[in-house]
Write a protein that holds these residues in place. Structure first.
Motif, PDB file in Angstrom:
ATOM      1  N   GLU A 136      -6.012   2.088  -5.241  1.00 12.45           N
ATOM      2  CA  GLU A 136      -6.870   2.468  -4.345  1.00 12.45           C
ATOM      3  C   GLU A 136      -8.190   3.036  -4.715  1.00 12.45           C
ATOM      4  OE1 GLU A 136      -5.256   4.350  -0.811  1.00 12.45           O
ATOM      5  OE2 GLU A 136      -6.742   3.449   0.592  1.00 12.45           O
ATOM      6  N   HIS A 180      -4.499   6.339  -5.427  1.00 13.20           N
ATOM      7  CA  HIS A 180      -5.840   6.829  -5.380  1.00 13.20           C
ATOM      8  C   HIS A 180      -6.510   6.817  -7.000  1.00 13.20           C
ATOM      9  CE1 HIS A 180      -6.000   7.368  -1.094  1.00 13.20           C
ATOM     10  NE2 HIS A 180      -5.093   7.978  -1.239  1.00 13.20           N
ATOM     11  N   HIS A 212       0.772  -1.152  -0.097  1.00 16.69           N
ATOM     12  CA  HIS A 212       0.058  -0.027  -0.007  1.00 16.69           C
ATOM     13  C   HIS A 212       0.855   1.203   0.033  1.00 16.69           C
ATOM     14  CE1 HIS A 212      -3.966   1.878   1.890  1.00 16.69           C
ATOM     15  NE2 HIS A 212      -3.282   2.439   1.160  1.00 16.69           N
ATOM     16  N   HIS A 239       3.070   8.128   1.630  1.00 13.03           N
ATOM     17  CA  HIS A 239       2.704   9.147   0.861  1.00 13.03           C
ATOM     18  C   HIS A 239       3.890  10.118   0.986  1.00 13.03           C
ATOM     19  CE1 HIS A 239      -1.743   8.048   1.382  1.00 13.03           C
ATOM     20  NE2 HIS A 239      -1.768   8.946   0.660  1.00 13.03           N
ATOM     21  N   ASP A 287       0.822   2.653   3.707  1.00 13.51           N
ATOM     22  CA  ASP A 287       0.163   3.932   3.188  1.00 13.51           C
ATOM     23  C   ASP A 287       1.080   4.826   3.030  1.00 13.51           C
ATOM     24  OD1 ASP A 287      -2.149   4.935   1.930  1.00 13.51           O
ATOM     25  OD2 ASP A 287      -3.311   5.093   3.842  1.00 13.51           O
ATOM     26  N   HIS A 325       1.909   5.277  -2.291  1.00  7.15           N
ATOM     27  CA  HIS A 325       1.141   6.354  -3.079  1.00  7.15           C
ATOM     28  C   HIS A 325       2.386   7.086  -3.717  1.00  7.15           C
ATOM     29  CE1 HIS A 325      -3.070   5.836  -1.999  1.00  7.15           C
ATOM     30  NE2 HIS A 325      -2.546   5.435  -0.776  1.00  7.15           N
TER      31      HIS A 325
HETATM   32 ZN   LIG Z   1      -3.620   4.757   0.551  1.00  6.64          ZN
END
Ligand SMILES: [Zn+2]
Ligand SMILES: [Zn+2]
Length: 290
Positions: free
Chosen positions: A64, A39, A7, A250, A248, A9
């Motif tokens: 996602e 996303h 996961h 970022h 996640d 980005h």
């Molecule tokens: Zn995410």
């Protein structure tokens, strides 16, 4: 031990690093495999896959998708999605357009509040990828209206705040269906953001989603408490769902998260990837090589 992260980005959505940079950081963080899961877009995947070859990291093509879930946030990850034929891209284009339309409306609300932020400035902050609220938050920070990104959401951009603009989302069944059409593995991301009050409410929802095509649960996640992790693991086992997990990441937009060192990173091992691949081969009747 081969560690993984399913996961992450990039600048293709709201991360601060380019897809290739994310892969390079995964390598530096000691990961054997990572999924890029931007996303609502697969735009970053070709660059990430190429970087995977270059740096010797197995890159899993992902996405996602934000789904409709009033009162909470439902994100559905699609892992191992087929993105070459353009079909998924086409389905996601609706969301892309909705996101593009949304930003000027947020800026207009901020302007009406007497805050002179411009779309041009926000575009520059985004670095050329998908533009969204985190970039607007950075513009607010830069202009001195807030101290940090969280304050930008709490004061202006979050739900029920004065510059909030609602956005189009697919119903969960459609999000799950489009991932399956792309021969992907639909995984419910960070279940706690659904905002369900009890374990039984979550279980009922997950059973319903499984009936609509859900195949996995994100058990390991940067913000899961040990109790949440244990609950989701139990649920995945009870309901015969695949186990997934990721940070996640970022980049600088969530600086507290780095690749390769999330809590429970030691549980995110390559055998999860093997299990996911095996599920996918069975489910879609694919050959051994996939
Ligand atoms: Zn995410
Ligand atoms: Zn998410």
């Amino acid at each position: 031990m081969k560690l993984i992260d399913l996961h992450t980005h990039s600048t293709a959505s709201d991360g601060s690093y380019s897809p290739a940079e994310v892969v390079r950081l995964a390598k530096e963080g000691g990961l054997a495999a990572m999924a890029l899961t931007d996303h609502d877009t697969v735009d970053g995947l070709p660059e990430a896959m190429a970087a995977g070859e270059e740096f010797g990291v197995e890159v899993i093509p992902g996405v996602e998708i934000s789904a409709q879930f009033p009162g909470g946030t439902m994100h559905i990850l699609g892992l191992f999605v087929e993105y070459h034929n353009g079909r998924l891209d086409q389905r996601l284009a609706v969301l892309k357009q909705a996101r593009i339309d949304r930003n000027p409306r947020i800026i207009a609300k901020l302007n009406a509040l007497g805050i002179p932020i411009t779309m041009a400035r926000v575009d520059r902050i985004s670095g050329g990828g998908q533009v969204g609220r985190p970039h607007i938050a950075r513009a607010l920070m830069e202009a001195g209206y807030v101290q940090d990104l969280q304050e930008a959401f709490d004061k202006y951009l979050g739900w029920h705040r004065p510059a909030y603009v609602s956005k189009f989302r697919f119903p969960p069944d459609q999000a799950l269906a489009m991932i399956r059409e792309a021969q992907g593995i639909p995984v419910l991301a960070h279940p706690f953001t659904l905002g369900l009050g009890s374990a039984s409410a979550l279980k009922n929802l997950v059973i319903e989603l499984k009936g609509l095509g859900l195949a996995g649960l994100e058990v390991y996640y940067s913000e899961h408490t040990p109790e949440q992790e244990a609950l989701y693991l139990k649920l995945a086992r009870e309901l015969d769902l695949q186990i997934s997990g990721g940070s996640d990441f970022h980049g600088l937009n969530k600086p507290e998260i780095t690749l390769g060192s999330m809590p429970s990173q030691d549980k995110l091992t390559y055998n999860l990837v093997e299990a996911l691949k095996a599920w996918r081969r069975r489910e879609y009747h694919l050959g051994r090589k996939v």
